[in-house]
Design a protein around this motif. Structure first.
Motif, short mmCIF file in Angstrom:
data_model
loop_
_atom_site.label_atom_id
_atom_site.label_comp_id
_atom_site.label_asym_id
_atom_site.label_seq_id
_atom_site.Cartn_x
_atom_site.Cartn_y
_atom_site.Cartn_z
N ALA A 126 0.71 -1.10 -0.34
CA ALA A 126 0.20 -0.08 -0.41
C ALA A 126 0.95 1.19 0.01
N VAL A 127 1.75 0.95 0.33
CA VAL A 127 2.93 2.63 0.61
C VAL A 127 3.38 2.54 -0.72
N ALA A 128 4.36 2.00 -1.12
CA ALA A 128 4.75 1.27 -1.84
C ALA A 128 4.18 1.50 -3.20
N TRP A 129 3.26 0.97 -3.14
CA TRP A 129 2.26 1.27 -4.68
C TRP A 129 1.13 1.26 -4.61
N PRO A 130 0.83 2.78 -3.82
CA PRO A 130 -0.70 2.57 -4.29
C PRO A 130 -1.34 2.67 -5.16
N GLY A 131 -1.70 3.06 -6.38
CA GLY A 131 -2.33 3.24 -7.11
C GLY A 131 -2.50 1.48 -7.52
N VAL A 132 -1.76 0.15 -7.28
CA VAL A 132 -2.28 -0.94 -7.38
C VAL A 132 -3.03 -1.33 -6.25
N ALA A 133 -2.17 -0.90 -4.50
CA ALA A 133 -2.95 -1.96 -3.53
C ALA A 133 -4.33 -1.44 -3.71
N THR A 134 -5.23 -0.27 -3.68
CA THR A 134 -6.56 0.00 -3.43
C THR A 134 -6.63 -0.02 -5.06
N PRO A 135 -8.04 -0.04 -5.54
CA PRO A 135 -8.27 -0.05 -6.52
C PRO A 135 -9.49 0.91 -5.83
N PRO A 136 -9.12 1.81 -8.04
CA PRO A 136 -10.21 3.41 -7.53
C PRO A 136 -12.02 2.88 -7.71
N ARG A 137 -12.48 3.72 -7.50
CA ARG A 137 -14.01 3.20 -7.57
C ARG A 137 -15.10 4.31 -8.13
N SER A 138 -15.65 3.53 -9.22
CA SER A 138 -16.80 4.70 -10.28
C SER A 138 -17.43 3.99 -10.75
N PRO A 139 -18.58 3.38 -10.16
CA PRO A 139 -19.77 2.19 -10.77
C PRO A 139 -20.44 2.60 -12.09
N PHE A 140 -21.18 4.28 -12.31
CA PHE A 140 -21.10 4.46 -13.84
C PHE A 140 -19.76 3.84 -14.71
N ARG A 141 -18.60 4.22 -14.59
CA ARG A 141 -17.32 4.43 -15.72
C ARG A 141 -16.96 2.84 -15.73
N ALA A 169 -15.02 -7.38 -10.80
CA ALA A 169 -14.82 -6.09 -10.33
C ALA A 169 -13.49 -4.81 -10.17
N ASP A 170 -12.59 -5.36 -9.88
CA ASP A 170 -11.10 -4.42 -9.62
C ASP A 170 -11.13 -3.75 -10.55
N PHE A 171 -11.18 -5.15 -11.64
CA PHE A 171 -11.07 -4.84 -13.30
C PHE A 171 -11.37 -3.77 -14.02
N PHE A 172 -12.43 -4.23 -14.03
CA PHE A 172 -13.65 -3.21 -14.35
C PHE A 172 -13.46 -1.78 -13.30
N HIS A 173 -13.30 -1.92 -12.67
CA HIS A 173 -13.58 -0.25 -12.21
C HIS A 173 -11.93 0.91 -12.75
N ARG A 174 -10.99 -0.05 -12.43
CA ARG A 174 -9.27 0.04 -13.14
C ARG A 174 -9.68 0.86 -14.38
N LEU A 175 -9.92 0.04 -15.16
CA LEU A 175 -9.95 -0.03 -16.80
C LEU A 175 -11.03 0.84 -17.05
N GLY A 176 -12.25 1.23 -16.10
CA GLY A 176 -12.80 2.51 -16.55
C GLY A 176 -12.82 4.07 -15.91
N VAL A 177 -11.86 3.46 -14.61
CA VAL A 177 -11.49 5.37 -14.26
C VAL A 177 -10.05 5.51 -14.51
#
Length: 410
Positions: A10-25, A68-76
């Protein structure tokens, strides 16, 4: 679930450890992905047992483990999220380059043309801090080439050459193919005993050594401190310290005049706005009647124009500030900024695909050694994806690699 490993990631790879969230995207991304793979010769396997893609049993497989994580990352952020999701373990593939090749072959049409017009509204722009002025270029180069000489030594051949090799036949070893490439570009510019040669972009010194062994006097400039330190040691070990010197200097700060200038896969780090400056600098430093040898990775001109402002996974994780030119863009920059003319050219695109395959095989085979240098499993996935993604680009001919010979009138 928490653990020391989770916290570290989470410290070294913040964009990887926590997937973003955007249901519509995410909803939009899932539908676009399903449409894109519908005709691709791949199989996408989902956890519920369903399958996407047009591939048969002998085609590469993408296992979507966390849809779910894959499509949130792809959408954001699609241009970053696809690779980032591989680093996170959202999906996996046994034949990574083979899987990515059909995607690369249809790069221009994966997103429907009507939606491509909205690119300016959804694409992230490149950070201003990654502009390739003199300070920015040093920072960008340092983030890649100063990672660790030991890392690069673990997957390159013993010439430490980090660019496309040129194979004369199937089965030729990588070292000999790299030396053939170096000799080819030195021949392009007529390097021989007594030649005064400027190299822009030292790497780890293989070309400088080879040119010095022909009896040339070589000045090589780099802005990577790590590369300079090892290159100087390798030049000395080859007994060429009296004929080749390495300066920690930007190409814009280079001085002198030379019979020949050589630059191998350095233009990609210059940045579009500085291409005219790069070629004008070479013209200024080259003596009348001199020649320049250039090796460069290229992409189609229309795709270069369409993506010139986009911020991608490669920029975020591998080559900050990088920009691939097209052949037409090179021709335009040379014609508009110099008195040079392109006299010869050859392509090494499929040679690069093979080079990358060999690098990736060595990287994975030597992973335990590399991990001992302090690199973690997320880095392993990142580097594997980078090498496979690049191989796919060349396999599909979306990317190419060219050697050019340029002449200055006497």
């Amino acid at each position: 679930m928490t653990s020391d490993m989770t916290v570290d990631r989470a410290v070294a790879w913040p964009g990887v450890a926590t997937p973003p969230r955007s249901p519509f995207r995410a909803w939009v991304a899932e539908r676009l992905f399903r449409q894109a793979v519908r005709t691709l010769p791949v199989r996408v396997l989902l956890p519920d047992g369903s399958r996407l893609g047009a591939g048969g049993m002998d085609t590469p497989v993408m296992r979507l483990l966390r849809p779910a994580d894959f499509f949130h990352r792809l959408g954001v952020d699609g241009k970053v999220g696809f690779g980032e999701s591989y680093m996170a373990g959202d999906w996996t593939a046994d034949e990574l380059a083979e899987l990515l090749t059909p995607f690369a072959a249809r790069m221009a049409t994966l997103v429907p043309p009507k939606l491509q017009r909205l690119r300016g509204l959804v694409d992230r722009r490149r950070p201003a801090a990654e502009r390739n002025d003199i300070a920015g270029a040093r920072s960008n180069i340092g983030r890649h080439y100063d990672l660790s000489n030991d890392l690069f030594g673990a997957f390159l051949d013993d010439t430490m050459t980090y660019s496309a090799a040129w194979f004369s036949h199937d089965g030729q070893n990588l070292r000999d193919a790299q030396l053939r490439k170096i000799d080819g570009i030195l021949d392009y510019v007529g390097v021989r005993a007594g030649s005064e040669v400027l190299e822009i972009g030292t790497g780890w010194g293989a070309l400088a050594v080879r040119a010095a062994q022909r009896g040339a006097r070589v000045t090589s400039v780099t802005i990577s401190a790590e590369q300079r330190e090892l290159a100087e040691r390798r030049i000395a070990a080859a007994g060429m310290a009296d004929r080749a010197r390495v300066l920690l200097r930007d190409y814009r700060e280079a001085t002198g005049s030379y019979d020949a200038i050589v630059s191998v896969e350095m233009l990609e780090a210059v940045g579009l706005e500085y291409w005219p400056t790069f070629f004008a600098s070479a013209d200024r430093l080259l003596r009348p009647g001199g020649r320049m040898g250039l090796q460069v990775i290229t992409m189609p001109h229309d795709r270069m124009l369409a993506t010139s402002e986009s911020y991608t996974w490669i920029h975020k994780y591998v080559f900050p500030g990088g920009m691939l030119p097209s052949v037409r863009a090179i021709e335009q920059a040379v014609a508009g900024s110099t008195g040079l003319r392109i006299t010869e050219r050859r392509t090494l695109g499929q040679d690069y695909a093979h080079t990358l395959r060999l690098w990736r095989e060595r990287f994975l085979a030597n992973w335990e050694e590399i991990a001992g240098f302090g690199f973690d499993e997320t880095f392993r996935a990142m580097w594997e994806f980078y090498l496979a993604y690049s191989e796919a680009g060349f396999r599909s001919a979306y990317l190419d690699d060219w050697q050019f010979s340029l002449a200055k009138p006497a």
